[in-house]
Scaffold this motif. Structure first.
Motif, PDB file in Angstrom:
ATOM      1  N   GLY A 117      -6.521   5.710   2.539  1.00 23.35           N
ATOM      2  CA  GLY A 117      -7.577   5.242   3.444  1.00 23.35           C
ATOM      3  C   GLY A 117      -8.629   4.438   2.720  1.00 23.35           C
ATOM      4  N   GLU A 118      -9.021   4.875   1.531  1.00 26.67           N
ATOM      5  CA  GLU A 118     -10.001   4.111   0.763  1.00 26.67           C
ATOM      6  C   GLU A 118      -9.446   2.760   0.345  1.00 26.67           C
ATOM      7  N   ALA A 119      -8.187   2.717  -0.046  1.00 29.23           N
ATOM      8  CA  ALA A 119      -7.566   1.450  -0.437  1.00 29.23           C
ATOM      9  C   ALA A 119      -7.524   0.474   0.739  1.00 29.23           C
ATOM     10  N   LYS A 120      -7.169   0.973   1.919  1.00 24.98           N
ATOM     11  CA  LYS A 120      -7.148   0.103   3.107  1.00 24.98           C
ATOM     12  C   LYS A 120      -8.542  -0.405   3.443  1.00 24.98           C
ATOM     13  N   HIS A 121      -9.520   0.482   3.293  1.00 24.10           N
ATOM     14  CA  HIS A 121     -10.897   0.083   3.590  1.00 24.10           C
ATOM     15  C   HIS A 121     -11.363  -1.023   2.644  1.00 24.10           C
ATOM     16  N   ARG A 122     -11.061  -0.887   1.353  1.00 21.36           N
ATOM     17  CA  ARG A 122     -11.457  -1.920   0.386  1.00 21.36           C
ATOM     18  C   ARG A 122     -10.724  -3.233   0.649  1.00 21.36           C
ATOM     19  N   ARG A 123      -9.454  -3.133   1.035  1.00 22.80           N
ATOM     20  CA  ARG A 123      -8.699  -4.366   1.301  1.00 22.80           C
ATOM     21  C   ARG A 123      -9.233  -5.079   2.537  1.00 22.80           C
ATOM     22  N   GLU A 124      -9.563  -4.291   3.580  1.00 23.75           N
ATOM     23  CA  GLU A 124     -10.093  -4.904   4.806  1.00 23.75           C
ATOM     24  C   GLU A 124     -11.466  -5.532   4.581  1.00 23.75           C
ATOM     25  N   ASN A 125     -12.242  -5.007   3.664  1.00 25.40           N
ATOM     26  CA  ASN A 125     -13.569  -5.560   3.357  1.00 25.40           C
ATOM     27  C   ASN A 125     -13.532  -6.628   2.276  1.00 25.40           C
ATOM     28  N   GLY A 126     -12.329  -7.000   1.848  1.00 18.92           N
ATOM     29  CA  GLY A 126     -12.195  -8.063   0.863  1.00 18.92           C
ATOM     30  C   GLY A 126     -12.595  -7.676  -0.532  1.00 18.92           C
ATOM     31  N   GLU A 127     -12.585  -6.395  -0.841  1.00 13.69           N
ATOM     32  CA  GLU A 127     -12.964  -5.953  -2.170  1.00 13.69           C
ATOM     33  C   GLU A 127     -11.745  -5.996  -3.087  1.00 13.69           C
ATOM     34  N   GLY A 128     -11.905  -6.567  -4.260  1.00 18.92           N
ATOM     35  CA  GLY A 128     -10.812  -6.664  -5.208  1.00 18.92           C
ATOM     36  C   GLY A 128     -10.653  -5.387  -6.003  1.00 18.92           C
ATOM     37  N   ALA A 129      -9.655  -5.397  -6.862  1.00 19.88           N
ATOM     38  CA  ALA A 129      -9.391  -4.206  -7.658  1.00 19.88           C
ATOM     39  C   ALA A 129     -10.514  -3.930  -8.653  1.00 19.88           C
ATOM     40  N   ASN A 130     -11.236  -5.014  -9.092  1.00 23.18           N
ATOM     41  CA  ASN A 130     -12.293  -4.864 -10.097  1.00 23.18           C
ATOM     42  C   ASN A 130     -13.686  -4.967  -9.480  1.00 23.18           C
ATOM     43  N   SER A 131     -13.784  -4.721  -8.179  1.00 22.55           N
ATOM     44  CA  SER A 131     -15.083  -4.853  -7.520  1.00 22.55           C
ATOM     45  C   SER A 131     -16.034  -3.737  -7.914  1.00 22.55           C
ATOM     46  N   VAL A 132     -15.506  -2.594  -8.263  1.00 23.53           N
ATOM     47  CA  VAL A 132     -16.342  -1.458  -8.667  1.00 23.53           C
ATOM     48  C   VAL A 132     -16.321  -1.368 -10.185  1.00 23.53           C
ATOM     49  N   PRO A 133     -17.457  -1.454 -10.842  1.00 25.42           N
ATOM     50  CA  PRO A 133     -17.484  -1.336 -12.310  1.00 25.42           C
ATOM     51  C   PRO A 133     -16.950   0.012 -12.757  1.00 25.42           C
ATOM     52  N   ALA A 134     -16.138   0.001 -13.777  1.00 24.32           N
ATOM     53  CA  ALA A 134     -15.515   1.249 -14.228  1.00 24.32           C
ATOM     54  C   ALA A 134     -16.548   2.240 -14.749  1.00 24.32           C
ATOM     55  N   HIS A 135     -17.663   1.701 -15.339  1.00 29.76           N
ATOM     56  CA  HIS A 135     -18.646   2.617 -15.918  1.00 29.76           C
ATOM     57  C   HIS A 135     -19.445   3.358 -14.856  1.00 29.76           C
ATOM     58  N   THR A 136     -19.327   2.902 -13.575  1.00 32.75           N
ATOM     59  CA  THR A 136     -20.051   3.591 -12.504  1.00 32.75           C
ATOM     60  C   THR A 136     -19.244   4.737 -11.902  1.00 32.75           C
ATOM     61  N   LEU A 137     -17.990   4.847 -12.308  1.00 30.21           N
ATOM     62  CA  LEU A 137     -17.130   5.893 -11.758  1.00 30.21           C
ATOM     63  C   LEU A 137     -17.304   7.187 -12.546  1.00 30.21           C
ATOM     64  N   THR A 138     -17.209   8.272 -11.824  1.00 28.89           N
ATOM     65  CA  THR A 138     -17.278   9.578 -12.474  1.00 28.89           C
ATOM     66  C   THR A 138     -15.917   9.928 -13.068  1.00 28.89           C
ATOM     67  N   ALA A 139     -15.923  10.983 -13.880  1.00 24.33           N
ATOM     68  CA  ALA A 139     -14.656  11.424 -14.484  1.00 24.33           C
ATOM     69  C   ALA A 139     -13.677  11.858 -13.398  1.00 24.33           C
ATOM     70  N   LYS A 140     -14.190  12.478 -12.348  1.00 19.71           N
ATOM     71  CA  LYS A 140     -13.319  12.928 -11.262  1.00 19.71           C
ATOM     72  C   LYS A 140     -12.697  11.745 -10.532  1.00 19.71           C
ATOM     73  N   GLU A 141     -13.491  10.691 -10.325  1.00 21.09           N
ATOM     74  CA  GLU A 141     -12.952   9.514  -9.631  1.00 21.09           C
ATOM     75  C   GLU A 141     -11.916   8.786 -10.488  1.00 21.09           C
ATOM     76  N   LEU A 142     -12.156   8.732 -11.788  1.00 22.09           N
ATOM     77  CA  LEU A 142     -11.160   8.135 -12.675  1.00 22.09           C
ATOM     78  C   LEU A 142      -9.872   8.947 -12.682  1.00 22.09           C
ATOM     79  N   TYR A 143     -10.024  10.264 -12.637  1.00 21.89           N
ATOM     80  CA  TYR A 143      -8.844  11.131 -12.590  1.00 21.89           C
ATOM     81  C   TYR A 143      -8.075  10.908 -11.289  1.00 21.89           C
ATOM     82  N   GLN A 144      -8.819  10.803 -10.187  1.00 21.92           N
ATOM     83  CA  GLN A 144      -8.166  10.601  -8.898  1.00 21.92           C
ATOM     84  C   GLN A 144      -7.497   9.231  -8.813  1.00 21.92           C
ATOM     85  N   ALA A 145      -8.017   8.249  -9.549  1.00 16.35           N
ATOM     86  CA  ALA A 145      -7.406   6.924  -9.535  1.00 16.35           C
ATOM     87  C   ALA A 145      -6.007   6.945 -10.142  1.00 16.35           C
ATOM     88  N   HIS A 146      -5.783   7.867 -11.050  1.00 15.05           N
ATOM     89  CA  HIS A 146      -4.463   8.006 -11.678  1.00 15.05           C
ATOM     90  C   HIS A 146      -3.617   9.081 -10.991  1.00 15.05           C
TER      91      HIS A 146
END
Length: 230
Positions: A117-146
């Protein structure tokens, strides 16, 4: 004594601007345990497969394997059939629920639903894969990305286990059908023996209508009995 310098509004605005450029992400919401779309669909597919299996074992098919009880004690045979189907359904559901609980399937599929759902939301809003800076993500979000490939592997494993359970169910159904055929053959042989005995009794009655032979046999038995060793 040197006076404390007054705060610079420009520096304050600059600090505020930097905070706006890289805000701290809010904590991720906990994964719900209530089945989501994928978990609900999995349970629906299992229920449909189980219902199809139970419907295959209809009373008509079951009673055709036991013609004699179906003719003389149909209610008892129907009760046995209902108990058999109920036990099969109960055991299958219990085993399926155990698999869901041990593997954490509902939690994993719900997390997969959230990521998709989050991926679809970002795609519909025109957000690219690098739209969110990696340093702003928490450890949990980085874990969930993998986590997506792991969940895909878990789903593949669950599919394999489901296929294995279905294969075993098919083998079990084949074994039950073979046993039914053996019971049917045994009943047929028993019915043939009963028919032969009834035919012999009927022939004896026609040949010896006055039971002369039976009376003579009883008399001979009475005469021989005292001479038998005790």
């Amino acid at each position: 004594m040197a006076s404390t310098p007054a705060s610079d509004p420009t520096n304050t605005a600059r600090r505020d601007g930097n905070q706006d450029d890289s805000p701290s992400p809010p904590p991720a919401a906990p994964v719900p345990l209530t089945p989501g779309p994928r978990a609900s669909r999995l349970q629906q597919v299992f229920s449909q497969a189980l219902l199809h299996t139970i419907r295959t074992n209809s009373y008509a098919n079951f009673s055709s394997c036991f013609p004699t009880p179906a003719k003389h004690v149909p209610r008892s045979l129907e009760s046995v059939w209902r108990q058999l189907n109920a036990k099969l359904e109960e055991s299958a559901k219990a085993e399926f629920d155990d698999i869901l609980h041990e593997r954490g399937v509902v939690r994993g599929l719900n997390e997969l639903d959230r990521l998709v759902g989050e991926a679809k939301h970002r795609r519909e809003n025109g957000e690219g894969a690098n739209s969110v800076p990696a340093h702003t993500l928490t450890a949990k979000e980085l874990y969930q990305a993998h986590l997506t490939p792991i969940l895909a592997k878990a789903q593949s494993s669950l599919d394999s286990q489901t296929e294995e359970v279905q294969r075993k169910n098919i083998q079990l159904a084949s074994k039950v059908e073979s046993q039914k055929q053996e019971i049917q053959q045994l009943l047929a042989s028993l019915e043939a023996v009963v028919g032969d005995i009834e035919g012999a009794v009927e022939s004896m009655r026609e040949f010896d209508a006055d039971d002369v032979l039976r009376k003579e046999a009883e008399q001979m038995d009475e005469e021989i009995r005292p001479s038998r060793p005790s």
